[in-house]
Write an enzyme that holds these catalytic residues in place. Sequence first.
Site, mmCIF file in Angstrom:
data_model
loop_
_atom_site.group_PDB
_atom_site.id
_atom_site.type_symbol
_atom_site.label_atom_id
_atom_site.label_comp_id
_atom_site.label_asym_id
_atom_site.label_seq_id
_atom_site.Cartn_x
_atom_site.Cartn_y
_atom_site.Cartn_z
ATOM 1 C CB CYS A 190 33.135 34.696 50.831
ATOM 2 S SG CYS A 190 33.285 36.804 49.987
ATOM 3 C CB CYS B 242 35.497 35.420 44.498
ATOM 4 S SG CYS B 242 35.944 34.316 44.345
ATOM 5 C CG HIS C 148 35.442 30.106 49.972
ATOM 6 N ND1 HIS C 148 36.814 29.385 49.183
ATOM 7 C CD2 HIS C 148 35.541 30.899 48.552
ATOM 8 C CE1 HIS C 148 37.261 29.631 47.747
ATOM 9 N NE2 HIS C 148 36.010 30.302 47.515
ATOM 10 N NE ARG D 204 39.379 33.595 42.561
ATOM 11 C CZ ARG D 204 38.221 32.390 41.733
ATOM 12 N NH1 ARG D 204 38.852 31.774 41.012
ATOM 13 N NH2 ARG D 204 37.389 32.637 41.688
#
Lengths: 272, 103
Positions: A181, A233, A185, A229
């Site tokens: 992630c 991802c 991000h 979501r």
Amino acid sequence: MPNFARRGSSLVALLTVVAIPSVLAQGTTVDEIAKYRAALQDGNPAELWEARGEELWKQKRGPRQTSLEQCDLGLGAGVVKGAYARLPRYFADADRVMDLETRLVWCMVAQQGYTEADAKKSPFGNGNAKKSDIEALVAYITSESRGVPMNVSLAHPKEAAMYRIGEKMFYFRGGPHDFGCVTCHGEDGKRIRLQDLPNLTKLEGAQKAYTTWPAYRVSQGELRTFQWRLYDCFRQQRFPELLYGSDASIALTMFLARNANGAAFDAPAIKR
Amino acid sequence: MADPMKIRASMVGDSTEVKVLMNHEMETGQRKDAQGAVIPAWFIQSVTVTYGGKTVLAAQWGPAVSKNPFLSFKFKGGAKGEKVTITWIDNKGDKRTDEATIT
């Protein structure tokens, strides 16, 4: 010689002319997308999901022909207002930390008499005729938390444990692309194609991202939930499939929801 | 039967502003499904809005209009508490009528 120099300087001039618009273009693209979103905000089709979800919430359904109005989302049986701003949380009756979608499945099984497989059968609509009941229910329930500040607690040891696991998952890198992630991000100014990605390691980014999901995705013609979501991802990272309502999905939700604490919830939103 | 529309109608000065969200697939007839078969066209063809027995908006739509369309317009007149009625008909002959009270 003079001729040569002139050509040289005109080339420099040309480069400058070319370079400036491309720098400007980045700013304007982001602005244009923001304008596009603002224009759509007024007629957000998520409202259609909200209306359908409210009906589903009140309807007597399932083998036991009961409505979900007896479902306790954490603030007492049937209390919807503000419930989403405090999820995920620990539920004593299930002895488990649950997010909204897991809790809905639990209520459908425990109260309406569905089998777990039936309740989880099609959590995501396919953009055409196949509509998801859970997406509609989520739209309704989350809309009842609009404007409520996020307030996720870590008071119970199981909640704190979930948060720690979620944090670990967020920073974990793996899969065929050695991705995590945090790859997308963890820094400002990252993008996928033209979409700016939020920096979830900063308070502002974490709050803005979490409080604008679920959202109506214009490109898919569907309302998408937070489970979706995360599922998508994981797919984009080429990770193994994130199972619907799994502890892994709840842990990551817990990490992201808690980090958004203090911000006013502002969804169902609308996204590209 | 088709799902209901979501209608908001409010007075702005001496005119009424109407905002409608319609629930419709709006299939263009240009797309193919996973098997390669053409998905038949299915879209709203006509939209009629009436107020006090008079038509205040009549529109002919085609497949270029988006899925779950949103329509916003104003008409002169209108009064609080009165009703606006909206009807759409699609190319399969399916229709839906909903009304809203002006606020």
